[in-house]
Design a protein around this motif. Structure first.
Motif, PDB file in Angstrom:
ATOM      1  N   LYS A 154      49.296 -11.951  46.950  1.00 43.38           N
ATOM      2  CA  LYS A 154      49.548 -10.466  46.700  1.00 43.38           C
ATOM      3  C   LYS A 154      50.870 -10.284  46.478  1.00 43.38           C
ATOM      4  O   LYS A 154      51.729 -10.958  47.193  1.00 43.38           O
ATOM      5  N   ASN A 155      51.205  -9.111  45.823  1.00 47.79           N
ATOM      6  CA  ASN A 155      52.671  -8.796  45.729  1.00 47.79           C
ATOM      7  C   ASN A 155      53.154  -7.995  47.044  1.00 47.79           C
ATOM      8  O   ASN A 155      52.530  -7.480  47.660  1.00 47.79           O
ATOM      9  N   SER A 176      53.101  -9.717  37.925  1.00 48.54           N
ATOM     10  CA  SER A 176      52.212  -8.379  37.560  1.00 48.54           C
ATOM     11  C   SER A 176      50.889  -8.278  37.998  1.00 48.54           C
ATOM     12  O   SER A 176      50.237  -9.517  37.903  1.00 48.54           O
ATOM     13  N   LYS A 177      50.164  -7.207  38.394  1.00 50.65           N
ATOM     14  CA  LYS A 177      48.708  -7.126  38.721  1.00 50.65           C
ATOM     15  C   LYS A 177      47.947  -7.980  37.824  1.00 50.65           C
ATOM     16  O   LYS A 177      46.985  -8.642  38.201  1.00 50.65           O
ATOM     17  N   LYS A 178      48.041  -7.985  36.567  1.00 51.76           N
ATOM     18  CA  LYS A 178      47.360  -8.371  35.554  1.00 51.76           C
ATOM     19  C   LYS A 178      47.334 -10.015  35.508  1.00 51.76           C
ATOM     20  O   LYS A 178      46.266 -10.539  34.979  1.00 51.76           O
TER      21      LYS A 178
END
Length: 419
Positions: free
Chosen positions: A402-403, A356-358
């Protein structure tokens, strides 16, 4: 506590702030003295003008000697050598003080030669805020007959009010000093706790090494016995003990290596390496461990870099191993090698569960493990990517994550190439 670079910086910063604060307080004191002198000069000029006004329309000449004498910081006597009315005196005092910009309150008294004493005149508030004060005794001055006295009861507070900027600046510096000291105290406390934590982990892992070595020796001996080999279940259980012991030993070694690198800088054995060859060797070992994993290497040519072979191999192994462990389907990793702005770019892209970004910005932190169901299933201490980041920093390489658009993540290494 060991006197190191951090302590030196802390002390220099503390001395610098204290020095600035002391200089500021000295300048404030000097500014107060200058303001006090300026007020005294302004009051002197104003009282001199009052004397001139009192002599206007009379046949008397102005005294040749300076008629104004400062008795104390807020007390002046003025020798006019001429009779005058209290109302006229008050009018001239108010007028001249306002002209000279003296807006503080004052009170005056006149000498009465008949009663041989000072007669209180009035308390005058130029600020229109102060209430009338009780009569104050004015001492008599000998050898003078026609004179009056003026007192500024709020002179100190009046001068201080003109130095508000200096006091605000001094207060701000004091606040900065307090914040700095508190911050340093907090940093030192955190440093102390970090050292305690590291010592605890070192001691704990060392304590684990001895019984674990005994378990491995006993398990390997046990596995060679005919009784065990003849029983399929016992042999399977023995192999589980050996495998899990080796895995635990691997984790302990990793913790000890990280702790060692935290205590003292790692010495890198830099030499020319073939990037593709090392990656292919790691991939070959990975396939022996994970038979269902697929690893693709995309490159136009082989590249050479100057790096520590052992640590670079570990970086590649950790990144591929993580990609496989955090994948719920059949693991598929793509390693792309290319050039970009005089840098060698290594991209490790997988089809795992993603992050997740967080949580993405924390994956290189020490002991950090993403809270998820998959993380609970995978054994580890959150040291793999921390180690990767540390080695990249020592080599002066850049690393980021990065995703991907669909699933999984891509970890990119940027390695400067020789010009």
């Amino acid at each position: 506590m060991k006197f190191n670079k951090l302590n030196t910086i802390i002390l220099l910063g503390l001395f610098a702030i204290i020095g600035i604060l002391i200089a500021q307080l000295l300048w404030t004191k000097k500014a107060f003295t200058l303001e006090e002198k300026k007020f005294s000069q302004t009051a002197h000029i104003a009282l001199l003008e009052v004397v001139k006004n009192l002599y206007q329309g009379t046949s008397h000449e102005l005294p040749s000697k300076n008629p104004i004498e400062k008795i104390s910081n807020d007390y002046y006597i003025v020798n006019v050598e001429n009779d005058f009315e209290p109302e006229i005196l008050e009018f001239y005092l108010k007028s001249e003080f306002e002209k000279m910009g003296i807006t503080t309150d004052f009170e005056y008294a006149m000498y009465n030669c008949q009663s041989d004493e000072m007669v209180y005149g009035n308390f005058v508030s130029l600020s229109d805020k102060a209430k009338a004060k009780a009569k104050v005794y004015f001492p008599k001055h000998k050898n003078l007959v026609y004179y009056f006295a003026v007192r500024f009861p709020k002179e100190s507070s009046y001068i201080l009010s003109s130095l508000q900027f200096w006091f605000v600046l001094s207060f701000a510096l004091i606040v900065i000093l307090v914040i700095y000291v508190y911050s340093i105290f907090t940093i030192l406390q955190q440093k102390k706790y970090s050292e305690l934590q590291r010592d605890f982990i070192n001691n704990m892992t060392h304590e684990f090494k001895t019984p674990l070595s005994s378990i491995l020796i006993a398990s390997n001996y046990l596995n060679r016995q005919d009784t065990i080999k003849s029983d399929e279940k016992l042999e399977k259980y023995t192999e589980i003990i050996i495998n899990q012991s080796n895995k635990l030993n691997h984790h302990i070694e990793k913790i000890l290596n990280i702790a060692k690198s935290d205590n003292s800088p790692l010495d890198l054995d830099l030499k020319e390496l073939s990037v593709v060859s090392i990656i292919e060797n790691v991939v070959e070992n990975i396939r022996l461990k994970y038979e269902n994993a697929t690893v693709h290497i995309h490159t136009e040519k082989d590249y050479g870099i100057k790096a520590d072979e052992f640590h670079f191999t570990n970086i590649v192994y950790n990144l591929i191993d993580n990609s496989i462990k955090y994948c719920e389907n059949k693991p598929e990793i793509h390693i792309t090698i290319s050039e970009e702005n005089r840098n060698l770019k290594l991209e490790f892209s997988d089809n795992g569960i993603g992050i997740s970004k967080k949580n993405l910005s924390f994956i290189f932190d020490k002991f950090y493990r993403i809270p998820s169901k998959k993380s609970n299933e995978v054994n580890g201490f959150g040291l793999g990517l921390y180690y990767v980041k540390k080695i990249c920093t020592l080599h002066h390489w850049k690393i980021n994550a990065k995703n991907n658009l669909e699933n999984g993540i891509t970890i990119t290494l940027l390695i400067p190439l020789k010009s």
